[in-house]
Design a protein around this motif. Sequence first.
Motif, PDB file in Angstrom:
ATOM      1  N   ASP A 217      -4.887  47.063 -12.938  1.00  0.00           N
ATOM      2  CA  ASP A 217      -5.082  45.731 -12.350  1.00  0.00           C
ATOM      3  C   ASP A 217      -5.198  44.668 -13.437  1.00  0.00           C
ATOM      4  O   ASP A 217      -4.621  43.575 -13.320  1.00  0.00           O
ATOM      5  CB  ASP A 217      -6.342  45.723 -11.480  1.00  0.00           C
ATOM      6  N   LEU A 218      -5.951  44.957 -14.482  1.00  0.00           N
ATOM      7  CA  LEU A 218      -6.114  43.991 -15.566  1.00  0.00           C
ATOM      8  C   LEU A 218      -4.790  43.730 -16.270  1.00  0.00           C
ATOM      9  O   LEU A 218      -4.441  42.581 -16.567  1.00  0.00           O
ATOM     10  CB  LEU A 218      -7.148  44.502 -16.574  1.00  0.00           C
ATOM     11  N   GLY A 219      -4.014  44.793 -16.516  1.00  0.00           N
ATOM     12  CA  GLY A 219      -2.713  44.611 -17.165  1.00  0.00           C
ATOM     13  C   GLY A 219      -1.753  43.797 -16.320  1.00  0.00           C
ATOM     14  O   GLY A 219      -1.078  42.893 -16.821  1.00  0.00           O
ATOM     15  N   GLN A 220      -1.686  44.091 -15.011  1.00  0.00           N
ATOM     16  CA  GLN A 220      -0.787  43.335 -14.138  1.00  0.00           C
ATOM     17  C   GLN A 220      -1.250  41.896 -13.972  1.00  0.00           C
ATOM     18  O   GLN A 220      -0.432  40.984 -13.832  1.00  0.00           O
ATOM     19  CB  GLN A 220      -0.695  44.026 -12.784  1.00  0.00           C
ATOM     20  N   ARG A 239      -1.128  37.114  -2.834  1.00  0.00           N
ATOM     21  CA  ARG A 239      -2.235  37.928  -2.332  1.00  0.00           C
ATOM     22  C   ARG A 239      -2.405  39.184  -3.181  1.00  0.00           C
ATOM     23  O   ARG A 239      -3.538  39.561  -3.519  1.00  0.00           O
ATOM     24  CB  ARG A 239      -1.989  38.306  -0.877  1.00  0.00           C
ATOM     25  N   GLY A 240      -1.300  39.846  -3.534  1.00  0.00           N
ATOM     26  CA  GLY A 240      -1.402  41.032  -4.370  1.00  0.00           C
ATOM     27  C   GLY A 240      -2.043  40.728  -5.714  1.00  0.00           C
ATOM     28  O   GLY A 240      -2.866  41.506  -6.216  1.00  0.00           O
ATOM     29  N   HIS A 241      -1.658  39.586  -6.296  1.00  0.00           N
ATOM     30  CA  HIS A 241      -2.244  39.185  -7.582  1.00  0.00           C
ATOM     31  C   HIS A 241      -3.748  38.929  -7.434  1.00  0.00           C
ATOM     32  O   HIS A 241      -4.555  39.375  -8.269  1.00  0.00           O
ATOM     33  CB  HIS A 241      -1.543  37.923  -8.087  1.00  0.00           C
ATOM     34  N   ALA A 276      -2.877  30.085  -6.816  1.00  0.00           N
ATOM     35  CA  ALA A 276      -3.654  29.168  -5.972  1.00  0.00           C
ATOM     36  C   ALA A 276      -4.847  29.890  -5.360  1.00  0.00           C
ATOM     37  O   ALA A 276      -5.981  29.375  -5.359  1.00  0.00           O
ATOM     38  CB  ALA A 276      -2.769  28.577  -4.890  1.00  0.00           C
ATOM     39  N   LEU A 277      -4.642  31.099  -4.797  1.00  0.00           N
ATOM     40  CA  LEU A 277      -5.736  31.832  -4.186  1.00  0.00           C
ATOM     41  C   LEU A 277      -6.736  32.309  -5.235  1.00  0.00           C
ATOM     42  O   LEU A 277      -7.946  32.336  -4.981  1.00  0.00           O
ATOM     43  CB  LEU A 277      -5.194  33.036  -3.396  1.00  0.00           C
ATOM     44  N   GLN A 278      -6.245  32.686  -6.402  1.00  0.00           N
ATOM     45  CA  GLN A 278      -7.147  33.108  -7.464  1.00  0.00           C
ATOM     46  C   GLN A 278      -8.102  31.972  -7.835  1.00  0.00           C
ATOM     47  O   GLN A 278      -9.295  32.170  -8.067  1.00  0.00           O
ATOM     48  CB  GLN A 278      -6.376  33.550  -8.694  1.00  0.00           C
ATOM     49  N   THR A 279      -7.546  30.749  -7.868  1.00  0.00           N
ATOM     50  CA  THR A 279      -8.392  29.589  -8.194  1.00  0.00           C
ATOM     51  C   THR A 279      -9.473  29.394  -7.135  1.00  0.00           C
ATOM     52  O   THR A 279     -10.628  29.074  -7.465  1.00  0.00           O
ATOM     53  CB  THR A 279      -7.517  28.328  -8.292  1.00  0.00           C
ATOM     54  N   LEU A 280      -9.111  29.628  -5.850  1.00  0.00           N
ATOM     55  CA  LEU A 280     -10.102  29.509  -4.790  1.00  0.00           C
ATOM     56  C   LEU A 280     -11.196  30.566  -4.944  1.00  0.00           C
ATOM     57  O   LEU A 280     -12.380  30.291  -4.740  1.00  0.00           O
ATOM     58  CB  LEU A 280      -9.416  29.642  -3.433  1.00  0.00           C
ATOM     59  N   VAL A 281     -10.799  31.781  -5.299  1.00  0.00           N
ATOM     60  CA  VAL A 281     -11.784  32.849  -5.496  1.00  0.00           C
ATOM     61  C   VAL A 281     -12.731  32.506  -6.641  1.00  0.00           C
ATOM     62  O   VAL A 281     -13.955  32.726  -6.564  1.00  0.00           O
ATOM     63  CB  VAL A 281     -11.065  34.187  -5.745  1.00  0.00           C
ATOM     64  N   GLU A 282     -12.156  31.948  -7.714  1.00  0.00           N
ATOM     65  CA  GLU A 282     -12.977  31.629  -8.875  1.00  0.00           C
ATOM     66  C   GLU A 282     -14.001  30.539  -8.582  1.00  0.00           C
ATOM     67  O   GLU A 282     -15.081  30.512  -9.177  1.00  0.00           O
ATOM     68  CB  GLU A 282     -12.092  31.181 -10.038  1.00  0.00           C
TER      69      GLU A 282
END
Length: 284
Positions: A217-220, A239-241, A276-282
């Motif tokens: 996961d970290l590598g991808q 979503r997968g990211h 975009a979703l990663q930013t929301l999670v953060e």
Amino acid sequence: MRAWEELPARPWRWPQLRLRPALKLLAFGLALGMWQGSAVRLTQLMQRDPGHWAPAFIWEVTSALVVTLLLPILMTAVLNAPSPRVGWARFLGIHAAAFLLFTSLHIAGMAGLRHAVYALLELGDYDLGPPVYALPMEAQKDLITYGLGCAVIALVYEWRERQARALRSAALEGELRAAQLQSLTGQLHPHFLFNALHTIGSVMYEDLPRTDRLLSDLGQLLRASLERTEPTWTLAEERGHTERFVALLAARFGDRLEVRWDVAPGLESQRVPCFALQTLVETR
């Protein structure tokens, strides 16, 4: 419906004139007139009575200079006349009006200059010839000049537009790279990276399959930030990211982290901004 009524209205465009290029064009027109004048003079010298040397140069230089001064008319026509494939009526209308203005001013301008230069050099009165023959003759030559001039101007504008598009594309690519770098910087933030590696290290002796998944996961996650060449991807890819990002957080926080996905069917193929979703999670 008429052809010009089908075209959307657009503001009239005017050429941008700058002093240095204008002076260069004027010098080019002068040089072209001198060169053509020398050709005419050589033709005269082949005759028994070549006459005075000055008229040949006066005719060609005055014609070339006036054409150079009237180039803004051609530039304006090229800027505002659409492609014939878009609208023949507007294309022909603009160029017909521009040509009539161009040839009228050209004939009047060069005739006036020739009268003045003839008087200055004491060559007598300049005679353009019977208007019924002289005007159509000059208009025919002006038609060739107008056509060639517009073709060259259109090519120059097209080249400039391609250069501008290339610069805009390079600027957008630079902004994309900057966004990717910013995203990568956020993911490679020492605090985040330290926590991710610490979490992986804490489970590697207890659960090797989970450790392998976390390393993957970290590598991808990092590869996605490095290898993206477009600003958007599908919602399924986003979503997968984000799920890989959440997996690293879940390994650290355990049951304290809860994520629920609620995506309407059929939206997986829609394109969304990268990360975009990663930013929301953060930010939660």
